[in-house]
Design a protein around this motif. Sequence first.
Motif, mmCIF file in Angstrom:
data_model
loop_
_atom_site.group_PDB
_atom_site.id
_atom_site.type_symbol
_atom_site.label_atom_id
_atom_site.label_comp_id
_atom_site.label_asym_id
_atom_site.label_seq_id
_atom_site.Cartn_x
_atom_site.Cartn_y
_atom_site.Cartn_z
ATOM 1 N N MET A 1 0.866 -1.187 0.140
ATOM 2 C CA MET A 1 0.083 0.029 0.049
ATOM 3 C C MET A 1 0.804 1.197 0.082
ATOM 4 N N ILE A 2 1.967 1.381 0.733
ATOM 5 C CA ILE A 2 2.880 2.402 0.708
ATOM 6 C C ILE A 2 3.317 2.650 -0.680
ATOM 7 N N HIS A 3 3.678 1.789 -1.496
ATOM 8 C CA HIS A 3 4.382 2.054 -2.837
ATOM 9 C C HIS A 3 3.089 2.615 -3.590
ATOM 10 N N THR A 4 1.966 2.321 -3.589
ATOM 11 C CA THR A 4 0.888 2.726 -4.169
ATOM 12 C C THR A 4 0.525 4.355 -3.733
ATOM 13 N N ILE A 10 2.916 11.277 -5.847
ATOM 14 C CA ILE A 10 3.802 11.992 -6.933
ATOM 15 C C ILE A 10 2.815 12.547 -8.066
ATOM 16 N N ALA A 11 1.898 12.070 -8.354
ATOM 17 C CA ALA A 11 0.934 12.174 -9.475
ATOM 18 C C ALA A 11 0.125 13.294 -9.094
ATOM 19 N N ALA A 112 -0.697 9.501 4.467
ATOM 20 C CA ALA A 112 -1.007 9.074 5.777
ATOM 21 C C ALA A 112 -2.354 9.114 6.116
ATOM 22 N N PHE A 113 -3.196 10.247 5.922
ATOM 23 C CA PHE A 113 -4.557 10.269 6.231
ATOM 24 C C PHE A 113 -5.399 9.243 5.567
ATOM 25 N N VAL A 114 -5.009 8.963 4.163
ATOM 26 C CA VAL A 114 -5.800 7.651 3.526
ATOM 27 C C VAL A 114 -5.437 6.488 4.081
ATOM 28 N N ILE A 341 6.145 9.995 3.591
ATOM 29 C CA ILE A 341 4.843 9.186 3.885
ATOM 30 C C ILE A 341 5.266 8.177 5.000
ATOM 31 N N ALA A 342 6.229 7.538 4.778
ATOM 32 C CA ALA A 342 6.671 6.275 5.738
ATOM 33 C C ALA A 342 6.683 6.896 7.289
#
Length: 352
Positions: A1-4, A10-11, A112-114, A341-342
């Motif tokens: 999920m972190i990769h997604t 980035i997008a 992070a919220f997501v 994010i991490a």
Amino acid sequence: MIHTLFDESIALLQQLIATPSFSKEEAQTAAIIEKHLNGKGIKTERLLHNVWAFNKHFDASKPTILLNSHHDTVRPNGDYTKDPFTPEIADGKLYGLGSNDAGGCLVSLIAAFVFFYEQTDLKYNLCLAATAEEEISGHDGLERILPLLGKLDFAIVGEPTQLQLAIAERGLMVLDCRAHGKSGHAARGEGENAIYKALADIHWFNSYQFARVSELFGAVKMSVTMIQAGSQHNVVPSVCDFVVDVRVTEVYTNEELLELIQHFVSSEVKVRSTRLKPSSIDVNHPIVQAGIALGKTKYGSPTTSDQALLRIPSLKMGPGDSARSHTADEFIYLEEIQGGIADYINIIQQIV
């Protein structure tokens, strides 16, 4: 999920960079953020150019953490060699206006919220707020929506700190000072020269040391930054105006310092605002201890952010480097966003 989440971040940041969002002109980026969150089934609220949301299983009996960053930018300076609105990726960097300040922080906080949005067993509620007008300390940004967010217990403010823990931030007061004299003819030595009266006060601003000294910041810093007086060469000026920039530390309130300054100087002193207050969070606060447990270092931030508008404990932390903010060809490293994010997820997981 972190990769997604990283790919989506980035997008999203590329969309935000490609969309001009100068302070007070953030309608389009607010719409982009709304669409991104709504596309994930997240219900959002919006007032003017501010967008906010709460976790799906919000429980009013639990404390609430505010996750806040801004989507407005300064205007690009004349030294840009790249198009500030083209989100170019090169050599592991994402270029573009607002990429570092504070786009990388914003999209990392959103990710992070997501990540936590659907979880049912959180000890804290989460409130995400993507706000406007931070770069001008405007009244229609975070300050405007704070009363609508309900009770907040503490905040993580997304600003570029190289992912270290800014546990305090200087406040800011701008003082308009006026020294009064009496006009007269310069050749006859008449009048009372307001410039000379102002000089005595300017010397005080330059040399005075307040009794309390911050362990994080040192002394309160006062700088005379503008001065104006006189109308022609042979007239002794009756008025001298000057401006003082005061960077307040957490050991004084703005109001305390203003009272002391007005006591010591003879010039008339008017403060433009006392709303940008110094802020700090106790080093023993759970969110700070969670960051320390992850190997983060703590420091005091010399820059002012929306943290100054909060009246709750707040930690300033985010990917990127403050030294890149407002510079030509602004950029952020992709790996910094990945780390952001991490780290946001990890630090929140320590307490939720």
